[in-house]
Design a protein around this motif. Sequence first.
Motif: not given
Lengths: 282, 331
Positions: A89-99, A184-191
Amino acid sequence: MSTATSTATAATATDADGDAILTVRGVRRAFGGIVAVDVERLDIRRGAITAIIGPNGAGKTTLFNLLTGFDRPDAGAWALEGRALEGLPPHRIARLGMVRTFQLTRSLGRLTVLENMAVAAQTQPGERLERALLRWSWRAEERRVAERARELLDRFGIAHMAREQAGTLSGGQRKLLEMARALMTEPRIVMLDEPTAGVNPALTQSLLDHMRALNEQGMTIVFVEHDMDVVMGISDRVVVLAEGRVLTEGRPEEVVADERVIEAYLGRARAPAETPAEDGDA
Amino acid sequence: MEFDVIFGNAARAGLGPTAAIFALAAVGLNLHFGYGGLLNFGQVGFMMLGAYGAAVVVATWGGSLWLGIPFGLALCVVFALALGAPTLRLRSDYFAITTIAAAEILRLLIRSSPATDVTGGPFGLQTIANSFYALNFLPDGRHGLGTFSFSSNQLWVMLVAWVLVLLCSALVLALIRSPWGRVLRAIREDEDAVRSIGKNVVAYKLQALVIGGVIGGLAGVVEALQQSGVGSENFEPQVTFFAWAALILGGMATTAGPVVGAILFWFLREGVESFIRELSTQSWLPDLLADFLDGSEGAISVTFMGVGLIALMALRPQGILGRGRDLHLGT
């Protein structure tokens, strides 16, 4: 049959090239009879700014929605740093660092600008219901979150609005806020889905400067864009989508010189007698 | 015209147990909709489960009321999960329709003949609150002035009910001011934005539904205590809408709004009803009009509340305590 395809490609999706942060294999999404996205293979380089371009209806936003979990593909596999993302789900993907951000800005209108930022923190234990009433257990983290939020707001030049409700911001300030909130989510990759859509030229420049500065700090950025000038100026890599497929991929100057790209955007050069309806097929 | 009688009646309704029951129901709705954006049109279902849960344990199974109340509230948790798990993933209008249907289905099941052995069916259940009134430490006799007076037991229910209103309001306030509440308010603004920053939106909505539903269940428990019994006719769909009216009147997404709204709602409703009743006894009124008014006080009063709400929406749509500018900031 589609599950068989997806498991077969899953193995290759995690088996990435050395410098790819995001690998996409065989991701396909059809709406009825229309195939919106059919990406056979796409690798996003770590630490690069990648632009995804293509004519209207090429499937750019659909691809974003699929990769970030907001839509489900019919088949295919993709992985972030070797971690398979399909089915999450989207929130899991965001937590893995892709926001991701959205084409139409999504500010949380009745929350303050500072709250918009703080809610994006991934480290606040007080967001768990069982801790919510134990104020002492999240106060210290709340201070750290607010501090980090103010630093980012400062960087994006909207710190003076921190106490205002986000709904009172101008359209441009909302764009900045949304980008700051994603960070702010400290992502690895921003889309970023069309970060410069509906934005005046001065602010477009400022947004691009922010993207460049972020990238210099090592952030991988993928963005959807219409404006070729913007794409040429900032991207390391350009991916051209047309009718859901990757038409070509490469450095910006290579891509603009590609006949097929010009065709996809402007239609094939034809005898003047051709009807407009056939132009649409090009 | 005896205005002291009218005012006394109105004040008794505004501060009485019924107002407290609706205040509790509205506090729950405020968490659902005011803070979480959940359109719950089935709050009465939670009230019903709280009331019947407690009553069935005492009257049917011969258990203790102090087991019955937590049992009723536990049923509310189950109801919230059963209602929310399949529907909270859907768009909010689907959820709204499901809630109103679920509450009505529940009521029809409770009053159906196969359920009569457990729930008393159309007859309801009686004498369930003896152990509650046994705790009453207030002196016997009537307390108050004129029509604004209560029996000792009424006062005891009121005391407990308003304390519960205070506690639940404080609980909601504390939750909303926590990071958990910040996520919930963010979900109200834009679910997809909140998903995109890594929050499990469905889990938060489900938690809010459970908590607001249990507060609604407490309202039902108080109703059962007040009547010392339960009957399915007390849980018809309009109960939900009276609670909504109280919430809208007082002001959404404010701490005191649902409480002030419930007090005012019952004060005005009883005030108007009492006024019409007085009016119909006046000798200067033409017989025809007096006959019309006599017996239709209740209907006229509800009509008045409806017209009043429409006027409120036109003049002050945010409610009495709501913040006007918030209306323009929604996304």
